[in-house]
Each structure stands twice: as C-alpha cells, then as structure tokens.
Enzyme design. Structure first.
Site, PDB file in Angstrom:
ATOM      1  N   CYS A   1     -11.430   9.245   1.199  1.00 10.86           N
ATOM      2  CA  CYS A   1     -10.960   7.996   1.799  1.00 10.86           C
ATOM      3  C   CYS A   1     -11.065   7.993   3.326  1.00 10.86           C
ATOM      4  O   CYS A   1     -10.950   6.940   3.954  1.00 10.86           O
ATOM      5  CB  CYS A   1      -9.528   7.709   1.372  1.00 10.86           C
ATOM      6  SG  CYS A   1      -9.329   7.671  -0.409  1.00 10.86           S
TER       7      CYS A   1
ATOM      8  N   ASN B   1      -6.880   0.574  -4.017  1.00  8.69           N
ATOM      9  CA  ASN B   1      -7.367   1.615  -3.113  1.00  8.69           C
ATOM     10  C   ASN B   1      -8.860   1.815  -3.369  1.00  8.69           C
ATOM     11  O   ASN B   1      -9.244   2.390  -4.377  1.00  8.69           O
ATOM     12  CB  ASN B   1      -6.583   2.905  -3.367  1.00  8.69           C
ATOM     13  CG  ASN B   1      -7.068   4.061  -2.494  1.00  8.69           C
ATOM     14  OD1 ASN B   1      -8.126   3.984  -1.878  1.00  8.69           O
ATOM     15  ND2 ASN B   1      -6.295   5.125  -2.471  1.00  8.69           N
TER      16      ASN B   1
ATOM     17  N   HIS C   1      -6.102   2.817   6.159  1.00  8.14           N
ATOM     18  CA  HIS C   1      -6.586   2.966   4.791  1.00  8.14           C
ATOM     19  C   HIS C   1      -5.584   2.321   3.822  1.00  8.14           C
ATOM     20  O   HIS C   1      -4.386   2.566   3.903  1.00  8.14           O
ATOM     21  CB  HIS C   1      -6.774   4.456   4.480  1.00  8.14           C
ATOM     22  CG  HIS C   1      -7.040   4.739   3.054  1.00  8.14           C
ATOM     23  ND1 HIS C   1      -7.951   4.009   2.316  1.00  8.14           N
ATOM     24  CD2 HIS C   1      -6.525   5.663   2.208  1.00  8.14           C
ATOM     25  CE1 HIS C   1      -7.970   4.475   1.084  1.00  8.14           C
ATOM     26  NE2 HIS C   1      -7.127   5.468   0.991  1.00  8.14           N
TER      27      HIS C   1
HETATM   28  N1  COA Z   1       3.605   2.934 -14.370  1.00 10.65           N
HETATM   29  C1  COA Z   1       4.826   3.276 -14.781  1.00 10.65           C
HETATM   30  N2  COA Z   1       5.362   4.479 -14.531  1.00 10.65           N
HETATM   31  C2  COA Z   1       4.616   5.362 -13.853  1.00 10.65           C
HETATM   32  C3  COA Z   1       3.320   5.067 -13.410  1.00 10.65           C
HETATM   33  C4  COA Z   1       2.812   3.785 -13.707  1.00 10.65           C
HETATM   34  N3  COA Z   1       1.593   3.403 -13.323  1.00 10.65           N
HETATM   35  N4  COA Z   1       2.837   6.144 -12.764  1.00 10.65           N
HETATM   36  C5  COA Z   1       3.774   7.083 -12.798  1.00 10.65           C
HETATM   37  N5  COA Z   1       4.863   6.619 -13.450  1.00 10.65           N
HETATM   38  C6  COA Z   1       6.102   7.293 -13.746  1.00 10.65           C
HETATM   39  C7  COA Z   1       5.989   8.797 -13.773  1.00 10.65           C
HETATM   40  O1  COA Z   1       5.504   9.242 -15.019  1.00 10.65           O
HETATM   41  C8  COA Z   1       7.400   9.222 -13.522  1.00 10.65           C
HETATM   42  O2  COA Z   1       8.117   9.113 -14.739  1.00 10.65           O
HETATM   43  P1  COA Z   1       9.192  10.218 -15.143  1.00 10.65           P
HETATM   44  O3  COA Z   1      10.229  10.143 -14.071  1.00 10.65           O
HETATM   45  O4  COA Z   1       9.636   9.738 -16.475  1.00 10.65           O
HETATM   46  O5  COA Z   1       8.440  11.497 -15.175  1.00 10.65           O
HETATM   47  C9  COA Z   1       7.936   8.165 -12.596  1.00 10.65           C
HETATM   48  O6  COA Z   1       7.035   7.052 -12.703  1.00 10.65           O
HETATM   49  C10 COA Z   1       7.997   8.596 -11.156  1.00 10.65           C
HETATM   50  O7  COA Z   1       6.770   9.227 -10.846  1.00 10.65           O
HETATM   51  P2  COA Z   1       6.445   9.689  -9.394  1.00 10.65           P
HETATM   52  O8  COA Z   1       5.101  10.308  -9.375  1.00 10.65           O
HETATM   53  O9  COA Z   1       7.610  10.447  -8.856  1.00 10.65           O
HETATM   54  O10 COA Z   1       6.386   8.270  -8.689  1.00 10.65           O
HETATM   55  P3  COA Z   1       6.340   7.941  -7.166  1.00 10.65           P
HETATM   56  O11 COA Z   1       7.513   7.169  -6.792  1.00 10.65           O
HETATM   57  O12 COA Z   1       5.990   9.143  -6.356  1.00 10.65           O
HETATM   58  O13 COA Z   1       5.105   6.955  -7.098  1.00 10.65           O
HETATM   59  C11 COA Z   1       2.804   6.995  -6.478  1.00 10.65           C
HETATM   60  C12 COA Z   1       3.832   7.388  -7.514  1.00 10.65           C
HETATM   61  C13 COA Z   1       1.455   7.502  -6.939  1.00 10.65           C
HETATM   62  C14 COA Z   1       2.779   5.475  -6.375  1.00 10.65           C
HETATM   63  C15 COA Z   1       3.197   7.617  -5.110  1.00 10.65           C
HETATM   64  O14 COA Z   1       3.444   8.977  -5.250  1.00 10.65           O
HETATM   65  C16 COA Z   1       2.141   7.411  -4.082  1.00 10.65           C
HETATM   66  O15 COA Z   1       1.881   6.325  -3.657  1.00 10.65           O
HETATM   67  N6  COA Z   1       1.499   8.491  -3.609  1.00 10.65           N
HETATM   68  C17 COA Z   1       0.405   8.432  -2.681  1.00 10.65           C
HETATM   69  C18 COA Z   1      -0.845   8.204  -3.483  1.00 10.65           C
HETATM   70  C19 COA Z   1      -2.006   7.810  -2.667  1.00 10.65           C
HETATM   71  O16 COA Z   1      -1.907   7.024  -1.775  1.00 10.65           O
HETATM   72  N7  COA Z   1      -3.165   8.349  -3.030  1.00 10.65           N
HETATM   73  C20 COA Z   1      -4.411   8.026  -2.447  1.00 10.65           C
HETATM   74  C21 COA Z   1      -4.691   8.854  -1.256  1.00 10.65           C
HETATM   75  S1  COA Z   1      -6.211   8.419  -0.590  1.00 10.65           S
END
Ligand code: COA
Length: 321
Positions: free
Chosen positions: A112, A278, A248
C-alpha cells in the site's frame, strides 16, 4: 535542482460494485460492523480486468490530463503487489498498451506504500537529471488474493488503479521520507506462488492475504503521523500550511487517529474508502485524482501524501501543487 511535479492524474475502478450487504451473504458479517470499524460501505471488484488493464486505463487518463503523448515518457513505474503474472511486469504491460516505446518500465513492490515509493524513485532519477517525463501507476487487484472465507480481511480490500504523470520542474515535490521494517513483516502477508520446486518436492500452493488487524492498526496510527511530521519538519513547513493530507484509504479510524495526533481538522483529510474500500497501491493516487478532477487543488497548494502497508513499509511526501 530539478524536482518532480505532478502534471496529470488519472484513475480507474472496475464497474462492478460489491456492497457490505452483498458480503454479508458470503461471510458472517454486517453492514453495521464493516462501516463502524472501517468506514467502508462498498467496493469495486474486477470481473474481467486484471491489474495491467486497470493500470493502463488509469495511465491513459493521466496522460490525457497532462496533455502528454505516451512517446514522451522516459520511465514507467508500476507499484503493485498483485501483478497479473510474475513476469512480464505490470509496467511493461502498461508500456505495451500505451505504445510508450521510449520508456524503461518496471514494477515496485511496496504494497500500500507503493505509489509513495515509486514517486520517490522517480524523484531520484529526476534530481540526478537522468529522466524528465515519468508515469507512475499504483494498481492492485487484491480481490484475487483475498481469502473470501476470512471475514477479517475480505471486507477490506478491493481493486483499482491510480496514475500520475510526473515531469522535471523547478518546483513540485518538496521532500519525502520512506521507511521499512521487515521484522514486522509477518503481521500482513500474502504468500501466493512461493512454494515448490523439484528438489523440495512441494507443489505451488495458493496463498492468500493474512493479516493481524490490530497490529497493523497500531503500526499505522503511530507511523503515519510520525512520517508526516518528519517530512514537514525537514521542509520547515507547518501543519497549518498544508491544505490536504491525502492518506492511504485503509480505514477511517486510522485517518481519524492520525488527524487527532497531528491536531488537524478532519476537513483536511479527504476520504473515499466509503466508496472504494482499501485499494492498496491505488488508494493514494485514486483519491488524489478525485481531488484534482473536482478542482479542489490549486497551483501552489501544499499537499501531503502518506501511505503505509505490508512489508512493513511507510512513506510521506510534501508536494507543492
Ligand atoms: N464482520 C463481523 N465480525 C468480524 C469481522 C467482520 N467482517 N471481522 C472480524 N470480526 C470479528 C472478529 O472475529 C472478532 O470476533 P471475536 O471477538 O468473536 O473473536 C471481533 O470481530 C473483533 O475482532 P478484531 O480483529 O479485534 O477487530 P478490530 O476491532 O481490531 O477490527 C479491523 C478489525 C481489521 C477492522 C482493524 O483491526 C483494522 O482496521 N486494522 C487495520 C487493518 C488495515 O488497515 N489493514 C490494511 C493495511 S494496508
């Protein structure tokens, strides 16, 4: 000394729209969850197009905007981590599609952050007086590397291309910083096409995107403000002088956290991830092209571009438009 000036922008996104509701039929998720955690409402997913076709179309539009003929190009850099093939490169395919026969063409792999890294590479050539006219394309088709059973990643990534025509000029790119931390690489990976040869007895395995979302989140909210501050301090430019921070488009919460740390109003942080998701290397030039076409950037405006992603990698540039 000469510097890089962006004289034209272009972008391309596939026509096919996939909404959050559509994804709720594929994995256990909901529009509410995706919107509240990421700010994404829908994304474009390629049906027919591959990375090179999207890249070539964005490039054509950027050349048109710049009023430049493809034959004038000295160099084409394509930033992508999802090329259609291992080789030929996406950049060489773009060269062929455009008929840019005088250009050298190759790819840059920085996920990215790719567009920022490609811009920095072009800047080095321009400052050294080696090339004058450059085309930079950021293009990714991550839908083809996504595990569509992994709700933690499949709701995030999407397909698009963005391009910029860059020319040697007296003013333009003021300063840039880049960084990499390979030790943290395992938090965001895609291992497609890496296994197997006749000696180890393994066959090529399909590999998909894997992400530790929370680690990536922590990295992004720390690194983005840090590199934005670095680039501004070096340029003796204050945060208040900057018109837009084009970050980004991974997640609105990351953009919000960056704005908060930089103590800048959200109006200075344009966002389009609601419509596109994204789009990896395409995200910064896609948003820049939107701002440019909407007439929101005027000559002399100071714009910061910043990206972060797999590698891990990050970078920021200060431009005077
Ligand atoms: N829909 C519903 N639930 C979801 C889900 C979805 N699409 N994706 C994950 N979950 C669930 C998980 O399984 C977890 O459930 P559990 O508590 O029963 O295990 C719960 O949501 C929380 O997961 P978690 O990973 O802690 O969520 P989060 O608040 O960290 O949000 C992201 C997840 C990916 C949105 C967040 O971590 C994020 O934005 N990270 C940066 C990612 C990014 O920008 N990547 C690209 C870089 S270039």
């Amino acid at each position: 000394m000469m510097t890089s000036r962006i004289i034209g922008t272009g972008s391309y996104a596939p026509e096919h729209i996939v909404t959050n509701e559509d994804l709720a039929n594929v994995v256990d998720t909901s529009d509410e969850w995706i919107r509240s955690r990421t700010g994404i409402g829908q994304r474009r997913i390629a049906l027919e197009e591959g990375t090179s076709r999207m890249a070539a179309e964005a490039a054509r539009r950027a050349l048109e905007d710049a009023g430049m003929d493809a034959l004038e190009l000295d160099i084409i850099l394509a930033a992508t981590s999802s090329p259609d093939y291992c080789f030929p490169s996406c950049a060489c395919e773009v060269q062929a599609a455009l008929g840019a026969e005088h250009a050298v063409a190759y790819d840059i792999s920085a996920a990215c952050s790719g567009f920022l890294f490609a811009l920095s590479t072009v800047q080095a050539f321009i400052q050294a007086g080696i090339y004058r006219n450059a085309l930079i394309v950021g293009a990714d088709c991550l839908s083809k590397l996504t595990d569509w059973s992994d709700r933690g990643t499949c709701v995030l990534f999407a397909d698009a291309a963005g391009a910029a025509v860059v020319q040697a000029s007296e003013s333009g790119l003021v300063h840039m910083v880049m960084g990499s931390d390979g030790v943290k690489g395992p938090v965001l990976t895609c291992t497609a096409r890496t296994e197997g040869n006749f000696l180890n007895g393994k066959t090529p395995e399909l590999g998909y995107i894997y992400m530790n979302g929370q680690e990536v989140f922590k990295f992004a909210v720390k690194k983005v403000p840090e590199c934005v501050n670095q680039v501004l301090e070096h340029s003796k430019t204050s945060l208040d002088e900057v018109k837009y921070f084009v970050l980004h488009q991974a997640n609105y919460r990351i953009v919000e956290a960056a704005a908060k740390r930089l103590k800048q109003p959200m109006e200075k942080f344009p966002m389009n991830m609601e419509r596109y998701g994204n789009t990896s290397a395409a995200s910064v030039p896609l948003l820049l092209d939107e701002l440019n076409r909407e007439g929101k950037i005027q000559k002399g405006d100071k714009i910061v571009l910043a990206g972060f992603g797999a590698g891990l990698t990050w970078g920021a540039s200060l431009l005077e438009w």
